[in-house]
Design a protein around this motif. Structure first.
Motif, PDB file in Angstrom:
ATOM      1  N   HIS A   1       0.842  -1.200   0.000  1.00 31.12           N
ATOM      2  CA  HIS A   1       0.000   0.000   0.000  1.00 31.12           C
ATOM      3  C   HIS A   1       0.873   1.244   0.000  1.00 31.12           C
ATOM      4  N   ARG A   2       0.464   2.227  -0.763  1.00 32.26           N
ATOM      5  CA  ARG A   2       1.202   3.480  -0.802  1.00 32.26           C
ATOM      6  C   ARG A   2       1.012   4.241   0.504  1.00 32.26           C
ATOM      7  N   THR A   3       2.043   4.942   0.896  1.00 31.11           N
ATOM      8  CA  THR A   3       2.021   5.690   2.143  1.00 31.11           C
ATOM      9  C   THR A   3       2.069   7.184   1.853  1.00 31.11           C
ATOM     10  N   VAL A   4       1.921   7.959   2.908  1.00 34.46           N
ATOM     11  CA  VAL A   4       2.026   9.416   2.775  1.00 34.46           C
ATOM     12  C   VAL A   4       3.369   9.792   2.166  1.00 34.46           C
ATOM     13  N   HIS A   5       4.426   9.093   2.557  1.00 37.05           N
ATOM     14  CA  HIS A   5       5.763   9.389   2.022  1.00 37.05           C
ATOM     15  C   HIS A   5       5.809   9.241   0.502  1.00 37.05           C
ATOM     16  N   ASP A   6       5.040   8.306  -0.039  1.00 40.46           N
ATOM     17  CA  ASP A   6       5.058   8.051  -1.479  1.00 40.46           C
ATOM     18  C   ASP A   6       4.423   9.173  -2.295  1.00 40.46           C
ATOM     19  N   VAL A   7       3.451   9.883  -1.719  1.00 40.59           N
ATOM     20  CA  VAL A   7       2.696  10.861  -2.511  1.00 40.59           C
ATOM     21  C   VAL A   7       2.920  12.310  -2.077  1.00 40.59           C
TER      22      VAL A   7
ATOM     23  N   VAL B   1       1.317  16.930   2.544  1.00 41.97           N
ATOM     24  CA  VAL B   1       0.417  16.125   1.723  1.00 41.97           C
ATOM     25  C   VAL B   1      -0.922  16.848   1.627  1.00 41.97           C
ATOM     26  N   SER B   2      -1.446  16.916   0.424  1.00 41.62           N
ATOM     27  CA  SER B   2      -2.702  17.629   0.174  1.00 41.62           C
ATOM     28  C   SER B   2      -3.776  16.664  -0.307  1.00 41.62           C
ATOM     29  N   ARG B   3      -4.989  17.160  -0.430  1.00 39.43           N
ATOM     30  CA  ARG B   3      -6.067  16.339  -0.957  1.00 39.43           C
ATOM     31  C   ARG B   3      -5.746  15.826  -2.349  1.00 39.43           C
ATOM     32  N   SER B   4      -5.179  16.688  -3.185  1.00 34.40           N
ATOM     33  CA  SER B   4      -4.863  16.269  -4.551  1.00 34.40           C
ATOM     34  C   SER B   4      -3.800  15.177  -4.565  1.00 34.40           C
ATOM     35  N   ASP B   5      -2.877  15.190  -3.599  1.00 34.37           N
ATOM     36  CA  ASP B   5      -1.870  14.127  -3.509  1.00 34.37           C
ATOM     37  C   ASP B   5      -2.542  12.784  -3.222  1.00 34.37           C
TER      38      ASP B   5
END
Length: 237
Positions: free
Chosen positions: A3-9, A133-137
């Motif tokens: 699963h992708r994490t906050v760090h990824d996006v 991190v934003s909504r668009s991320d």
């Protein structure tokens, strides 16, 4: 399943300001970077507040209009102070909701939704700013191709995790909507397969059409009852 994490996006290069940054410099930074808010950091790089476009607009809304009375008369004292602010220290919102790099995208989305915020500064274990991190991320996860989503479901969910022969289940994906048809060995496997598929990054919806060969949910493992009384178990030597 990966699963992708906050760090990824998250955005790793974060524009910041200091407490003493002037109002005009903040407005210029937001326009130059095409962003709607900026974290305020102290000398150690720790976040002490956030200044958003909304904070800056209070000054505009508090300006007197030649044809009307001064609108700041009806402002709350806190808004009136911000309308008169000259630096980030007086402008910023001091309650800051943050995220950690290892959080799942679901955790970040829940934090934003719970506190009605559009972005979260991301802090490391030392509470230093490492990203935002934003909504668009978070929505970028839904840009995954149908082929990538199907591949993860077939390989990671069915084959590796559930040890189901991929040939037994037909999986199709269209615009992120997953349709599954086929038969699994046991009925209890169906909700597990469905939960894992819905958790795959990029899945918009799941339409399961799964049957089972054996209903293992109806097995009675309790001792027999006689006249409503459970009989004691006898042990033989």
């Amino acid at each position: 399943m990966q699963h992708r994490t906050v760090h990824d996006v998250m955005s790793h290069q974060v524009a910041t300001v200091r407490r003493e940054t002037p109002f005009k410099a903040i407005a210029e930074l937001l326009a130059e970077r095409d962003i709607s808010a900026v974290p305020v950091v102290d000398d150690s790089g720790r976040v002490v507040g956030v200044v958003s476009e909304e904070d800056l607009l209070r000054k505009e809304s508090g300006q007197p209009d030649p044809d009307r009375l001064n609108p700041s008369l009806w402002m709350r004292p806190s808004d009136r102070r911000r309308a008169q602010a000259e630096t980030a220290d007086a402008l910023m919102t001091r309650t800051v909701f943050t995220a950690c790099p290892h959080w799942s995208l679901v955790e970040a989305a829940q934090m934003m939704d719970r506190h009605h915020v559009k972005r979260l500064p991301v802090l490391d274990e030392s509470d230093r700013l490492v990203g935002i991190v934003s909504r668009s991320d978070l929505l970028r996860v839904f840009l995954r191709t149908d082929r990538a989503i199907r591949g993860e479901i077939v390989t990671e969910v069915l084959e590796h995790t559930m040890m189901i022969d991929p040939a037994a289940i037909s999986v199709s994906v269209s615009d992120g909507v997953v349709t599954m048809r086929g038969q699994v060995e046991r009925k209890s496997m169906i909700p597990i397969v469905e939960r894992l598929c819905r958790a795959v990054d990029g899945v918009v919806a799941l339409h399961p059409q799964l049957s089972y060969a054996f209903d293992d949910t109806r097995i009675d493992l309790d001792p027999p009852l006689v006249r409503g009384v459970m009989q004691p178990q006898r042990h033989t030597r």
